[in-house]
Design an enzyme around this catalytic site. Sequence first.
Site, PDB file in Angstrom:
ATOM      1  N   ASN A 180      -6.714  15.113  28.591  1.00 59.06           N
ATOM      2  CA  ASN A 180      -6.320  13.830  27.997  1.00 59.06           C
ATOM      3  C   ASN A 180      -7.133  13.443  26.769  1.00 59.06           C
ATOM      4  OD1 ASN A 180      -4.203  13.646  29.742  1.00 59.06           O
ATOM      5  ND2 ASN A 180      -5.228  12.263  31.181  1.00 59.06           N
TER       6      ASN A 180
ATOM      7  N   CYS B 186       4.949  13.160  33.878  1.00 57.38           N
ATOM      8  CA  CYS B 186       5.075  12.904  35.311  1.00 57.38           C
ATOM      9  C   CYS B 186       5.760  11.558  35.526  1.00 57.38           C
ATOM     10  CB  CYS B 186       3.698  12.844  35.968  1.00 57.38           C
ATOM     11  SG  CYS B 186       2.723  14.321  35.758  1.00 57.38           S
TER      12      CYS B 186
ATOM     13  N   ARG C 192       0.167  22.408  34.068  1.00 55.59           N
ATOM     14  CA  ARG C 192       0.169  21.442  32.952  1.00 55.59           C
ATOM     15  C   ARG C 192      -1.226  20.867  32.737  1.00 55.59           C
ATOM     16  NH1 ARG C 192       3.653  16.685  33.891  1.00 55.59           N
ATOM     17  NH2 ARG C 192       2.659  16.143  31.939  1.00 55.59           N
TER      18      ARG C 192
HETATM   19  N1  EPU Z   1       2.504   0.731  30.841  1.00 50.43           N
HETATM   20  C1  EPU Z   1       3.457  -0.168  30.488  1.00 50.43           C
HETATM   21  N2  EPU Z   1       3.989  -0.093  29.221  1.00 50.43           N
HETATM   22  C2  EPU Z   1       3.589   0.835  28.330  1.00 50.43           C
HETATM   23  C3  EPU Z   1       2.581   1.756  28.680  1.00 50.43           C
HETATM   24  C4  EPU Z   1       2.063   1.675  29.955  1.00 50.43           C
HETATM   25  O1  EPU Z   1       3.857  -0.995  31.282  1.00 50.43           O
HETATM   26  O2  EPU Z   1       4.109   0.837  27.188  1.00 50.43           O
HETATM   27  C5  EPU Z   1       1.929   0.669  32.190  1.00 50.43           C
HETATM   28  C6  EPU Z   1       2.101   1.946  33.006  1.00 50.43           C
HETATM   29  O3  EPU Z   1       3.374   2.019  33.631  1.00 50.43           O
HETATM   30  C7  EPU Z   1       0.981   1.855  34.002  1.00 50.43           C
HETATM   31  C8  EPU Z   1      -0.105   1.136  33.205  1.00 50.43           C
HETATM   32  O4  EPU Z   1       0.522   0.572  32.050  1.00 50.43           O
HETATM   33  O5  EPU Z   1       1.349   1.073  35.090  1.00 50.43           O
HETATM   34  C9  EPU Z   1      -1.240   1.997  32.732  1.00 50.43           C
HETATM   35  O6  EPU Z   1      -0.740   3.196  32.157  1.00 50.43           O
HETATM   36  P1  EPU Z   1      -1.388   3.845  30.858  1.00 50.43           P
HETATM   37  O7  EPU Z   1      -0.543   3.488  29.685  1.00 50.43           O
HETATM   38  O8  EPU Z   1      -2.833   3.561  30.817  1.00 50.43           O
HETATM   39  O9  EPU Z   1      -1.168   5.366  31.182  1.00 50.43           O
HETATM   40  P2  EPU Z   1      -0.955   6.439  30.102  1.00 50.43           P
HETATM   41  O10 EPU Z   1      -1.719   6.102  28.897  1.00 50.43           O
HETATM   42  O11 EPU Z   1       0.486   6.755  29.987  1.00 50.43           O
HETATM   43  C10 EPU Z   1      -3.015   7.969  30.660  1.00 50.43           C
HETATM   44  C11 EPU Z   1      -3.182   9.374  31.128  1.00 50.43           C
HETATM   45  C12 EPU Z   1      -2.752   9.463  32.579  1.00 50.43           C
HETATM   46  C13 EPU Z   1      -3.607   8.512  33.412  1.00 50.43           C
HETATM   47  C14 EPU Z   1      -3.472   7.090  32.861  1.00 50.43           C
HETATM   48  C15 EPU Z   1      -4.356   6.092  33.553  1.00 50.43           C
HETATM   49  C16 EPU Z   1      -2.766  10.627  29.110  1.00 50.43           C
HETATM   50  C17 EPU Z   1      -1.875  11.566  28.365  1.00 50.43           C
HETATM   51  N3  EPU Z   1      -2.341  10.243  30.319  1.00 50.43           N
HETATM   52  O12 EPU Z   1      -1.628   7.691  30.816  1.00 50.43           O
HETATM   53  O13 EPU Z   1      -2.997  10.788  32.978  1.00 50.43           O
HETATM   54  O14 EPU Z   1      -3.163   8.540  34.739  1.00 50.43           O
HETATM   55  O15 EPU Z   1      -3.806   7.087  31.460  1.00 50.43           O
HETATM   56  O16 EPU Z   1      -5.671   6.476  33.476  1.00 50.43           O
HETATM   57  O17 EPU Z   1      -3.833  10.267  28.635  1.00 50.43           O
HETATM   58  C18 EPU Z   1      -2.633  12.724  34.222  1.00 50.43           C
HETATM   59  O18 EPU Z   1      -3.485  13.276  33.485  1.00 50.43           O
HETATM   60  O19 EPU Z   1      -2.186  13.259  35.255  1.00 50.43           O
HETATM   61  C19 EPU Z   1      -2.138  11.408  33.850  1.00 50.43           C
HETATM   62  C20 EPU Z   1      -1.017  10.911  34.338  1.00 50.43           C
END
Ligand code: EPU
Length: 434
Positions: A33, A126, A410
Amino acid sequence: MKRVTRKYIYMSKLIIQGQAQLAGEIEVKGAKNAALKIIPATLLSREKITITNLPHIEDINKAIALIKDLGAAVIQQGRTLEIQINDIVKNELKPEIANKFRASIMFVGPILARTGEVKFPLPGGCVLASGAQRPIDLFLQGFKKFGAEIDIKDNCYHLKAKQLKACDYFFTTISVTGTESLMMTAVLAEGRTILKNCACEPEIKALADYLNSQGAKIQGAGTPTITIEGVSKINAGQYQVIPDRIETGTFAIMAAATKSEITITNCNPSHIEVLLNIFQKIGVEYSHGEDWLKIAKVKTIKPNNIKTHEYPGFPTDLQSPYTVLMTQAQGSSIIHETIYDRRLLYTDMLMQMGSDIIMCDPHRVVVNGPSQLIGRTLTSPDIRAGIAMIIAGLIANGQTEIDNIYQIDRGYENIDGRLRALGADIKRIGTLNL
Ligand code: EPU
């Protein structure tokens, strides 16, 4: 050489004979990440960027394919990647690649900042939250604040902004990729941007440190408020991908769950402080230096509740391995997943393996330990549930078969080879395409 097709990877599976004694050293690879953000960040510069300590995983292959499709010259040698993108030759993210991984959204801000226009499909990845795909509303609100016009047709987004203008933006939900995306977008916008209620993950600070070393003016990354003074150019540079804290935590939990003495190298234990504090409560002894962590053989594991939280709280990405660990604890633990509402569904498979788990609601399960797990045939629904199944297979009695291991590939490089080196009886049927 035999050509390995994607279909072939999908057909591969892992076969684990449980209860082998594990011991020795395992090295942590570069953080998925973090690497997934630095590749799109190279779009902010016309000059050559060298990335080192790159993990060899499927999501990185997709990010490289995507940036090549935008016109980047890419040279990859082992774990080193050189990228230069003098001209972005098209401003549309190839849907066949972009809709396969969530981090494709990270390309949008930099393309918009450099060309004034970008088209992209809803990103894949995912499925962890309700709805077919994870939402991107925070990104869209942010881009709008920077002055972008947004047109949505047939699940395809079209953004236009002649000159991005700095803005104040408050994240109503804390988002890791949202924070990184708007921080990158602000780097080339005119004026001073203030982002509030930002995520504080170490990967965000690493990205900001790198951009600052190449001419950006970002302050406060790693805290809830980030201020970015727009600049006109980002220079050439070098970026070393930080160690994967989720791998570190996963291997530490695996050592405890399998009651093995394992040393984890090339890691940063300070990034998993929350887990190490929980280890002290549940009876897992460890020692560590700046870049290593040694887990001692555990005798008995005490139960302990967790609630996932944004960094520095308990990471949602370690929730599934920790749940497996609690199946071996002497008593009951509540696992409360607060970030995603579909990230406990895999516990059904742990139940099939003989664990005593009660689902209270989509966000909470009670795990009553200890249970003797029994090998089963399972399917990995996502990266983190997949690695949890591997840990469960390692402690189970008998044979566990895990299908759909593309999901595990992945995020974890050559996981079967690395675990075999620790003494695990694990084999891959099918070929690993690296
Ligand atoms: N959310 C919204 N709207 C948005 C974006 C996010 O409602 O536009 C919500 C999500 O549905 C969730 C919350 O905000 O409930 C937090 O999600 P976040 O946006 O922080 O997740 P992300 O940035 O999509 C990254 C990692 C994830 C990790 C999460 C939380 C990357 C590429 N992915 O996801 O990693 O679980 O932060 O730490 O950086 C993994 O590596 O398996 C993975 C899923």
